[in-house]
Design an enzyme around this catalytic site. Structure first.
Site, PDB file in Angstrom:
ATOM      1  CG  HIS A  90      45.489  71.471  40.933  1.00 47.05           C
ATOM      2  ND1 HIS A  90      45.721  70.222  41.113  1.00 47.05           N
ATOM      3  CD2 HIS A  90      45.809  72.196  41.180  1.00 47.05           C
ATOM      4  CE1 HIS A  90      47.225  70.949  41.465  1.00 47.05           C
ATOM      5  NE2 HIS A  90      46.927  72.035  41.367  1.00 47.05           N
ATOM      6  CD  GLU A  91      44.307  75.584  41.715  1.00 43.72           C
ATOM      7  OE1 GLU A  91      44.879  75.849  43.025  1.00 43.72           O
ATOM      8  OE2 GLU A  91      45.774  75.781  40.776  1.00 43.72           O
ATOM      9  CG  HIS A 116      45.724  73.138  46.263  1.00 43.36           C
ATOM     10  ND1 HIS A 116      46.659  72.201  46.349  1.00 43.36           N
ATOM     11  CD2 HIS A 116      46.509  73.529  45.156  1.00 43.36           C
ATOM     12  CE1 HIS A 116      48.267  72.165  45.215  1.00 43.36           C
ATOM     13  NE2 HIS A 116      47.581  72.688  44.734  1.00 43.36           N
TER      14      HIS A 116
END
Length: 235
Positions: A105-106, A109
């Site tokens: 998920h990071e 980004h």
């Protein structure tokens, strides 16, 4: 005894605040329980969160982002200023489905930053405005109440709206990052079969915290409007 729109004593609008608080508590408990559940499920590849993050980044041609460990639990975040994917200790070195999902998920980004994803840029540009709104909203409202000047209260409410807008802008950024993460994990074979679905559950629970935060802020704004929205400037 204080009078509140037909009721004496207890302010009924506090029910809105209570509802928002309970919703936030439920979302927080949900993400923690889901993360803990799938942190017990080891991935078939045996890759750690850090290893998965580096493979994801390199698969997208991103080599200028560093993956590093940070203290705490669920303190994971991507910092576009330093180009770092910061993974909490339970994620960085763990080979669990939860750890890989959070790390991915990071990386989502970081990928957004790399491709110039518009909502991410909008959120970054909105940060100073949101910080201003967050810092000034309640002091202005309280000052307006103390000195009896409605314009201060009204400006405070508008400051609160600015902070709320930042939360709303954050929603598509977070959902998009999770979507990118889950898709790549399956495509690259980092997670397989049921593991992909399990990771989707982990990230879905995490997304609920952002939705709950927006809902709680909307309820708080509704309360402010009910209490002060009808005041005239010359009150």
């Amino acid at each position: 005894m204080p009078y509140y729109g037909g009721y004496y004593g207890l302010d009924p609008t506090y029910l809105l605040v209570l509802a928002g608080a309970l919703l936030s508590m439920w979302a927080s408990a949900r993400v923690n329980s889901t993360f803990q559940k799938y942190s017990q499920v080891r991935s078939r590849t045996g890759m750690t969160g850090a290893e998965a993050a580096r493979q994801l980044l390199h698969s997208q041609g991103i080599y200028d982002v560093t993956v590093q460990a940070v203290r705490g639990q669920l303190t994971d975040h991507y910092d576009p200023r330093t180009k770092t994917v910061n993974l909490s200790e339970p994620v960085y070195g763990s080979a669990s489905v939860s750890a890989i999902g959070v790390a991915a998920h990071e990386c989502g980004h970081a990928i957004q930053d790399h491709v110039g994803y518009a909502p991410l840029r909008l959120r970054a540009a909105f940060v100073p405005v949101a910080n201003l709104g967050s810092k000034l909203s309640w002091p202005l409202i309280l000052l307006g109440l103390l000195i009896g000047l409605t314009p201060f209260i009204q400006v405070g409410i508008w400051m609160f709206v600015l902070a709320l807008l930042f939360q709303v802008i954050t929603l598509p950024v977070e959902f998009n990052a999770s979507g990118r993460a889950v898709g790549l994990l399956g495509q690259l074979g980092i997670l397989q079969g049921q593991e992909v679905s399990d990771t989707r559950r982990v990230l879905g629970a995490a997304a609920l915290t952002y939705v709950a935060a927006v809902a709680a802020s909307v309820l708080q704004l509704l309360r402010l409007l009910l209490l002060f929205g009808g005041r005239r400037r010359d009150d």
